[in-house]
Design a protein around this motif. Structure first.
Motif, PDB file in Angstrom:
ATOM      1  N   ASP A   1       0.782  -1.338  -0.017  1.00  0.00           N
ATOM      2  CA  ASP A   1       0.085   0.008   0.082  1.00  0.00           C
ATOM      3  C   ASP A   1       0.827   1.387   0.072  1.00  0.00           C
ATOM      4  OD1 ASP A   1      -2.292  -1.566   1.844  1.00  0.00           O
ATOM      5  OD2 ASP A   1      -2.737  -0.578   0.062  1.00  0.00           O
ATOM      6  N   ARG A   2       1.847   1.410   0.918  1.00  0.00           N
ATOM      7  CA  ARG A   2       2.647   2.543   1.277  1.00  0.00           C
ATOM      8  C   ARG A   2       3.926   2.830   0.670  1.00  0.00           C
ATOM      9  NH1 ARG A   2       0.836   6.619   2.412  1.00  0.00           N
ATOM     10  NH2 ARG A   2      -1.178   7.031   3.334  1.00  0.00           N
ATOM     11  N   ALA A   3       4.235   1.688  -0.175  1.00  0.00           N
ATOM     12  CA  ALA A   3       5.646   2.023  -0.849  1.00  0.00           C
ATOM     13  C   ALA A   3       5.495   2.884  -1.658  1.00  0.00           C
ATOM     14  CB  ALA A   3       6.062   0.479  -1.295  1.00  0.00           C
ATOM     15  N   PRO A   4       6.470   3.923  -2.028  1.00  0.00           N
ATOM     16  CA  PRO A   4       6.380   4.947  -2.574  1.00  0.00           C
ATOM     17  C   PRO A   4       6.199   4.641  -3.989  1.00  0.00           C
ATOM     18  CG  PRO A   4       8.222   5.325  -1.394  1.00  0.00           C
ATOM     19  CD  PRO A   4       7.794   3.825  -1.145  1.00  0.00           C
ATOM     20  N   ASN A   5       5.570   5.251  -5.098  1.00  0.00           N
ATOM     21  CA  ASN A   5       4.850   5.088  -6.311  1.00  0.00           C
ATOM     22  C   ASN A   5       6.163   4.265  -7.319  1.00  0.00           C
ATOM     23  OD1 ASN A   5       2.600   5.047  -6.011  1.00  0.00           O
ATOM     24  ND2 ASN A   5       2.246   7.275  -6.799  1.00  0.00           N
ATOM     25  N   ASP A   6       7.295   4.930  -7.357  1.00  0.00           N
ATOM     26  CA  ASP A   6       8.564   4.567  -8.203  1.00  0.00           C
ATOM     27  C   ASP A   6       8.862   3.106  -7.929  1.00  0.00           C
ATOM     28  OD1 ASP A   6       8.398   6.577  -9.702  1.00  0.00           O
ATOM     29  OD2 ASP A   6      10.171   7.641  -8.923  1.00  0.00           O
ATOM     30  N   ILE A   7       8.865   2.992  -6.369  1.00  0.00           N
ATOM     31  CA  ILE A   7       9.705   1.602  -5.879  1.00  0.00           C
ATOM     32  C   ILE A   7       8.248   0.620  -6.300  1.00  0.00           C
ATOM     33  CG2 ILE A   7      10.032   0.496  -3.559  1.00  0.00           C
ATOM     34  CD1 ILE A   7      11.287   3.292  -2.688  1.00  0.00           C
ATOM     35  N   GLU A   8       7.176   1.002  -5.873  1.00  0.00           N
ATOM     36  CA  GLU A   8       6.031   0.134  -6.372  1.00  0.00           C
ATOM     37  C   GLU A   8       5.974  -0.571  -7.752  1.00  0.00           C
ATOM     38  OE1 GLU A   8       1.560   0.527  -5.147  1.00  0.00           O
ATOM     39  OE2 GLU A   8       2.851   2.194  -4.119  1.00  0.00           O
ATOM     40  N   ALA A   9       6.398   0.565  -8.596  1.00  0.00           N
ATOM     41  CA  ALA A   9       6.324   0.155 -10.071  1.00  0.00           C
ATOM     42  C   ALA A   9       7.563  -0.786 -10.391  1.00  0.00           C
ATOM     43  CB  ALA A   9       6.721   1.395 -10.734  1.00  0.00           C
TER      44      ALA A   9
ATOM     45  N   ASP B   1      11.719  -4.575 -25.471  1.00  0.00           N
ATOM     46  CA  ASP B   1      11.011  -3.486 -25.645  1.00  0.00           C
ATOM     47  C   ASP B   1       9.939  -3.778 -24.580  1.00  0.00           C
ATOM     48  OD1 ASP B   1      12.194  -2.102 -27.358  1.00  0.00           O
ATOM     49  OD2 ASP B   1      11.027  -3.005 -29.099  1.00  0.00           O
ATOM     50  N   GLN B   2       9.307  -5.056 -24.451  1.00  0.00           N
ATOM     51  CA  GLN B   2       8.248  -5.196 -23.120  1.00  0.00           C
ATOM     52  C   GLN B   2       8.904  -5.403 -21.836  1.00  0.00           C
ATOM     53  OE1 GLN B   2       9.114  -7.185 -26.021  1.00  0.00           O
ATOM     54  NE2 GLN B   2       7.424  -8.617 -26.026  1.00  0.00           N
ATOM     55  N   SER B   3      10.202  -5.622 -21.831  1.00  0.00           N
ATOM     56  CA  SER B   3      10.570  -6.060 -20.414  1.00  0.00           C
ATOM     57  C   SER B   3      12.007  -5.487 -20.083  1.00  0.00           C
ATOM     58  CB  SER B   3      10.798  -7.645 -20.440  1.00  0.00           C
ATOM     59  OG  SER B   3      10.627  -8.283 -19.300  1.00  0.00           O
ATOM     60  N   MET B   4      12.935  -5.553 -20.975  1.00  0.00           N
ATOM     61  CA  MET B   4      14.155  -5.148 -20.516  1.00  0.00           C
ATOM     62  C   MET B   4      14.050  -3.450 -20.355  1.00  0.00           C
ATOM     63  SD  MET B   4      17.725  -5.465 -20.598  1.00  0.00           S
ATOM     64  CE  MET B   4      18.565  -6.480 -22.164  1.00  0.00           C
ATOM     65  N   ARG B   5      13.635  -2.703 -21.192  1.00  0.00           N
ATOM     66  CA  ARG B   5      13.602  -1.186 -21.168  1.00  0.00           C
ATOM     67  C   ARG B   5      12.600  -0.706 -20.131  1.00  0.00           C
ATOM     68  NH1 ARG B   5      16.566   0.184 -25.443  1.00  0.00           N
ATOM     69  NH2 ARG B   5      16.366  -0.821 -27.295  1.00  0.00           N
ATOM     70  N   PRO B   6      11.603  -1.374 -19.822  1.00  0.00           N
ATOM     71  CA  PRO B   6      10.348  -0.944 -18.900  1.00  0.00           C
ATOM     72  C   PRO B   6      11.614  -0.931 -17.351  1.00  0.00           C
ATOM     73  CG  PRO B   6       9.356  -1.979 -20.427  1.00  0.00           C
ATOM     74  CD  PRO B   6      10.779  -2.115 -20.936  1.00  0.00           C
ATOM     75  N   LEU B   7      12.017  -2.216 -17.383  1.00  0.00           N
ATOM     76  CA  LEU B   7      12.794  -2.518 -16.194  1.00  0.00           C
ATOM     77  C   LEU B   7      13.901  -1.551 -15.992  1.00  0.00           C
ATOM     78  CD1 LEU B   7      13.065  -4.447 -13.682  1.00  0.00           C
ATOM     79  CD2 LEU B   7      14.652  -5.727 -15.094  1.00  0.00           C
ATOM     80  N   LEU B   8      14.828  -1.220 -16.922  1.00  0.00           N
ATOM     81  CA  LEU B   8      15.811  -0.172 -16.888  1.00  0.00           C
ATOM     82  C   LEU B   8      15.273   1.103 -16.548  1.00  0.00           C
ATOM     83  CD1 LEU B   8      18.291  -0.712 -19.972  1.00  0.00           C
ATOM     84  CD2 LEU B   8      18.601  -0.026 -17.420  1.00  0.00           C
ATOM     85  N   ALA B   9      14.236   1.489 -16.972  1.00  0.00           N
ATOM     86  CA  ALA B   9      13.692   2.775 -16.687  1.00  0.00           C
ATOM     87  C   ALA B   9      13.034   2.922 -15.159  1.00  0.00           C
ATOM     88  CB  ALA B   9      12.718   3.297 -17.610  1.00  0.00           C
ATOM     89  N   ALA B  10      12.475   1.772 -14.731  1.00  0.00           N
ATOM     90  CA  ALA B  10      12.069   1.650 -13.390  1.00  0.00           C
ATOM     91  C   ALA B  10      13.486   1.743 -12.368  1.00  0.00           C
ATOM     92  CB  ALA B  10      11.176   0.518 -13.120  1.00  0.00           C
TER      93      ALA B  10
END
Lengths: 199, 199
Positions: free
Chosen positions: A2-10, B38-47
């Motif tokens: 619930d409360r982990a910040p959004n970036d971390i949650e993502a 594109d579906q997995s590596m790039r979003p993970l890198l960005a996150a």
């Protein structure tokens, strides 16, 4: 979460979608990474970034590579005229770990499957036929799974290469190293018995 | 992994060192990432990159946050005067998943341990004493592990807060939800019996 910040949650959600990971292991991983930013997070980021930019498919064999043609295909010592046909890159890596095969590979990218509507043109089978047709190949070794789809694919490739006259072999079937008969399925025991050899 | 290109090998080695992963699952992960760039590596890198840049420790409670003070500490509805003391951020997340506790937290960052030479000043215990001393705290709930180190830490904190007169409580011990007596250790059964209540 619930409360982990959004970036971390993502990030956790991203991680949890990877094979072999779930929400719990993803949380553990992310915490580890955050708490060891310099020893763990930054090196991982850098390594991921390098691979993301450089990884590509070898134009000859379909292996994953950081160059247009992979290290195995460019290694002249491995131009033995033997091509080992595997389903995917994981199988190629498994063969390499075995350390016995010294030739080149051809990665199909899957197996024929009526159920999943995967035909020869969806795999790298035409490229294999071309490659053998271009000459220099003595033997094609089919290292495909001992499953229905794997064996269907093996038979299809053998047919497709029939006109080239190249020698076609397949991995032996039998008792795996360390395998106890008691735990083996009947099919394997039968195959091992039929393929028995002088001792 | 003899022949995987160096960058890819390096990434697998990085991954294999993460908690819960080994060489085999790391290989599987990396292959997955490369094959789904594109579906997995790039979003993970960005996150990962976002978290790597923004993650920090909440200056009040020690939670992981993307701001100097975490979302729980800044939420005025959670300023109930209750502070739940946990060992680490994973425990805080576990409490939050429970969804019962509506107050604020204090993350110690470990437990006292004679064996590992971890003393009170290595944890966030002085900060807790300060926080309680600053007023506005009605109750400190010790949510520490039911281990020797966890309980030693709980007793130490109770002593350290003794002079403030704040109410100090601890999580109940007993039979876990869905727990079958047959599979519970004797200590838990004993604790649950001693803490029995009217039905």
């Amino acid at each position: 979460m619930d409360r982990a910040p959004n970036d971390i949650e993502a990030l956790i959600a991203q991680m949890a979608r990877l094979p072999g990971l779930g929400p719990r292991s993803a949380r553990r991983l992310v915490l580890h990474l955050i708490q060891r930013r310099d020893q763990s997070m930054r090196p991982l980021l850098a390594a991921l970034d390098r691979v993301s930019q450089s990884a590509q498919t070898c134009s000859q064999c379909g292996n994953i590579s950081t160059a247009p043609v992979c290290a195995i295909c460019t290694d002249t010592r491995r131009a033995t005229g033997e091509i080992c046909v595997v389903e995917d890159v994981a199988d190629l890596w498994a063969m390499e770990r075995g350390g016995v095969f010294k030739g080149q590979y051809h990665v199909l990218g899957g197996t024929l499957s009526a159920l999943d509507a995967i035909g020869p043109e969806d795999l790298r089978i035409p490229q294999l036929v071309d490659r053998v047709g271009n000459g220099g190949v003595r033997e094609v070794i089919l290292a495909l799974a001992a499953t229905v789809d794997g064996q269907t694919t093996a038979h299809y490739i053998a047919d497709a290469l029939g006109h080239t006259g190249v020698k076609i072999t397949a991995l032996a079937q039998g008792v795996p190293m360390g395998g106890e008969l008691d735990y083996l399925d009947d099919g394997t025991i039968g195959a091992a018995l039929r393929a028995r050899k002088d001792f």
